[in-house]
Design a protein around this motif. Structure first.
Motif, PDB file in Angstrom:
ATOM      1  N   VAL A 330      39.520  51.727  22.756  1.00 32.60           N
ATOM      2  CA  VAL A 330      39.918  50.377  23.147  1.00 32.60           C
ATOM      3  C   VAL A 330      39.353  50.101  24.534  1.00 32.60           C
ATOM      4  O   VAL A 330      39.504  50.923  25.446  1.00 32.60           O
ATOM      5  CB  VAL A 330      41.446  50.236  23.157  1.00 32.60           C
ATOM      6  CG1 VAL A 330      41.854  48.845  23.637  1.00 32.60           C
ATOM      7  CG2 VAL A 330      42.014  50.514  21.777  1.00 32.60           C
ATOM      8  N   PRO A 331      38.678  48.978  24.733  1.00 30.96           N
ATOM      9  CA  PRO A 331      38.120  48.693  26.056  1.00 30.96           C
ATOM     10  C   PRO A 331      39.215  48.513  27.107  1.00 30.96           C
ATOM     11  O   PRO A 331      40.354  48.173  26.790  1.00 30.96           O
ATOM     12  CB  PRO A 331      37.340  47.387  25.834  1.00 30.96           C
ATOM     13  CG  PRO A 331      37.941  46.779  24.615  1.00 30.96           C
ATOM     14  CD  PRO A 331      38.388  47.913  23.757  1.00 30.96           C
ATOM     15  N   THR A 332      38.855  48.752  28.336  1.00 36.16           N
ATOM     16  CA  THR A 332      39.786  48.556  29.454  1.00 36.16           C
ATOM     17  C   THR A 332      40.241  47.104  29.502  1.00 36.16           C
ATOM     18  O   THR A 332      39.434  46.170  29.386  1.00 36.16           O
ATOM     19  CB  THR A 332      39.111  48.950  30.779  1.00 36.16           C
ATOM     20  OG1 THR A 332      38.736  50.325  30.722  1.00 36.16           O
ATOM     21  CG2 THR A 332      40.056  48.730  31.948  1.00 36.16           C
ATOM     22  N   GLN A 333      41.549  46.919  29.668  1.00 35.77           N
ATOM     23  CA  GLN A 333      42.113  45.579  29.731  1.00 35.77           C
ATOM     24  C   GLN A 333      42.150  45.112  31.195  1.00 35.77           C
ATOM     25  O   GLN A 333      42.650  45.836  32.072  1.00 35.77           O
ATOM     26  CB  GLN A 333      43.514  45.573  29.136  1.00 35.77           C
ATOM     27  CG  GLN A 333      43.569  46.114  27.711  1.00 35.77           C
ATOM     28  CD  GLN A 333      42.743  45.287  26.764  1.00 35.77           C
ATOM     29  OE1 GLN A 333      43.114  44.155  26.428  1.00 35.77           O
ATOM     30  NE2 GLN A 333      41.613  45.813  26.322  1.00 35.77           N
ATOM     31  N   VAL A 334      41.642  43.921  31.430  1.00 35.21           N
ATOM     32  CA  VAL A 334      41.523  43.385  32.789  1.00 35.21           C
ATOM     33  C   VAL A 334      42.365  42.116  32.884  1.00 35.21           C
ATOM     34  O   VAL A 334      42.162  41.169  32.115  1.00 35.21           O
ATOM     35  CB  VAL A 334      40.053  43.083  33.140  1.00 35.21           C
ATOM     36  CG1 VAL A 334      39.947  42.548  34.564  1.00 35.21           C
ATOM     37  CG2 VAL A 334      39.194  44.339  32.962  1.00 35.21           C
ATOM     38  N   LEU A 335      43.312  42.099  33.822  1.00 32.94           N
ATOM     39  CA  LEU A 335      44.184  40.948  34.013  1.00 32.94           C
ATOM     40  C   LEU A 335      44.103  40.495  35.466  1.00 32.94           C
ATOM     41  O   LEU A 335      44.215  41.310  36.382  1.00 32.94           O
ATOM     42  CB  LEU A 335      45.627  41.286  33.644  1.00 32.94           C
ATOM     43  CG  LEU A 335      45.844  41.622  32.157  1.00 32.94           C
ATOM     44  CD1 LEU A 335      45.847  43.116  31.945  1.00 32.94           C
ATOM     45  CD2 LEU A 335      47.133  41.008  31.645  1.00 32.94           C
ATOM     46  N   VAL A 336      43.925  39.186  35.645  1.00 40.71           N
ATOM     47  CA  VAL A 336      43.706  38.616  36.978  1.00 40.71           C
ATOM     48  C   VAL A 336      44.892  37.740  37.363  1.00 40.71           C
ATOM     49  O   VAL A 336      45.336  36.891  36.580  1.00 40.71           O
ATOM     50  CB  VAL A 336      42.398  37.806  37.029  1.00 40.71           C
ATOM     51  CG1 VAL A 336      42.159  37.265  38.431  1.00 40.71           C
ATOM     52  CG2 VAL A 336      41.220  38.675  36.577  1.00 40.71           C
ATOM     53  N   ALA A 337      45.400  37.948  38.573  1.00 41.08           N
ATOM     54  CA  ALA A 337      46.509  37.144  39.080  1.00 41.08           C
ATOM     55  C   ALA A 337      45.989  35.850  39.698  1.00 41.08           C
ATOM     56  O   ALA A 337      44.827  35.766  40.127  1.00 41.08           O
ATOM     57  CB  ALA A 337      47.285  37.938  40.123  1.00 41.08           C
TER      58      ALA A 337
END
Length: 363
Positions: A330-337
């Motif tokens: 599973v690809p790395t999950q990236v979340l931006v604030a």
């Protein structure tokens, strides 16, 4: 068959029961065809000894049929050249594969029936383990093995009935889930993970000063591992996948501080600011020193953008053990604030109490 285990299958052939002396008539309920030549193997049964283990015949030998619970096995025929035959099992069925023929020494010669009227009349019936043990006077050195099925060849003599031959059928291992199936379930489990969007917290909260540490973190709820499980059945076998998301150990948090510098923080360093402790002695290792004030910015503030990186691992279990096929990563999950503004001031001298006053409103 495994020499140490066998299954007790309570199966009937019409109303025929050997124990009472009644036998199914040829062609009627309970009549069966013996395994044909070309599949399985044959050994001689010796009392109080273990039968040799059964191995799957090489290409072109043996066969695989579907056994319907509580019904007779269909006749076993030689498979077509190229690797045997197989049919898909449905609910309530057991797929059977290799078989072992066991001849009883001293019994009447198997045969007779319509092909040899002068010989002993023999019948084939499906029996269970306790019946087999009774015929062999409990000399069969083995225990029940889940899934095995027994076919008994019983011949009538002048005095009584005898067990001449019996066959042990082994179940075919359940088919492993395909990569396509496990990938689909992986995506479902992955999709159920509610990875939180990071909420940016800073100390000092609204106004900081050049040359002092400005701490950055996200709350504990935004850095706690989460899991989701998807379970189903594949031909009666349990298949489950559990997806777990956790903060990336190295480089979990990236903070673009607005002054052209980027702050990278490992997961263990992202800790909430403690206002009861000295500002220079904090458990957090995620902080930045501004070198220039923000007075030249259009809104007199820098804009801080925090990005969180999560790793997702998936564990696949099939039939009580690990899935045989590796799952795609599973690809790395990236979340931006959302951007967080902060003003940076420059002072010539700063008392400790003044710094604390600036930093007591983290958020």
């Amino acid at each position: 068959m495994r020499a140490c285990t066998l299954l007790v299958l309570v199966l009937t052939c019409g109303s025929a029961m050997v124990a009472s002396g009644a036998i199914a008539t040829p062609g009627g309920p309970g009549a069966m065809s013996p395994p044909q030549q070309g599949g399985g193997s044959s050994v001689t049964y010796q009392k109080n000894t273990l039968l040799p283990p059964v191995s799957r015949p090489q290409q072109g030998g043996g066969s695989s049929v579907t056994y319907q619970k509580n019904t007779l096995l269909p006749p076993v025929s030689r498979p077509q050249q190229g690797g045997g035959s197989s049919v898909d099992s449905k609910d309530g069925e057991v797929r059977l594969g290799v078989w072992l023929e066991v001849v009883i020494p001293g019994s009447v010669t198997p045969g007779g029936n319509s092909g040899n009227p002068g010989g002993p009349v023999c019948y084939l019936r499906q029996g269970h383990f306790s019946e087999l043990m009774a015929w062999l006077e409990n000399h069969y050195v083995a225990g029940p093995d889940p899934g095995e099925v027994y076919i008994l060849k019983i011949c009538k003599t002048d005095q009584d009935f005898e067990l001449a031959t019996f066959w042990v059928y082994q179940p075919v291992p359940p088919p492993a889930p395909t990569v396509r199936e496990t990938t689909r379930l992986r995506n479902e489990a992955w999709g159920q993970l509610a990875i939180p969007e990071p909420a940016t917290h800073m100390a000092p909260s609204r106004v900081t000063v050049v040359h002092i540490p400005t701490y950055v973190w996200v709350p504990a709820a935004d850095r706690t591992p989460i899991s989701a499980t998807i379970a189903t059945t594949l031909e009666g076998q349990e298949l489950s996948l559990t997806a777990t998301a956790h903060p990336r150990r190295l480089g979990f948090l990236r903070a673009d501080m607005g002054d052209g510098n980027t702050l990278w923080c490992d997961a263990q360093d992202v800790v909430e600011f403690d206002p009861t402790r000295d500002p220079l002695d904090q458990p957090s290792g995620c902080f930045h020193y501004y070198r220039h004030p923000s007075v030249n910015r259009p809104d007199l503030r820098y804009s801080v953008v925090v990005t969180a990186y999560w790793e997702v691992s998936v564990q696949c279990e099939f039939n009580g053990g690990p899935c045989p096929n590796p799952l795609p990563a599973v690809p790395t999950q990236v979340l931006v604030a959302p951007p967080r503004p902060i003003a940076v001031a420059e002072v010539q001298a700063l008392a400790t109490s003044g710094w604390v006053a600036l930093s007591h409103a983290p958020g």
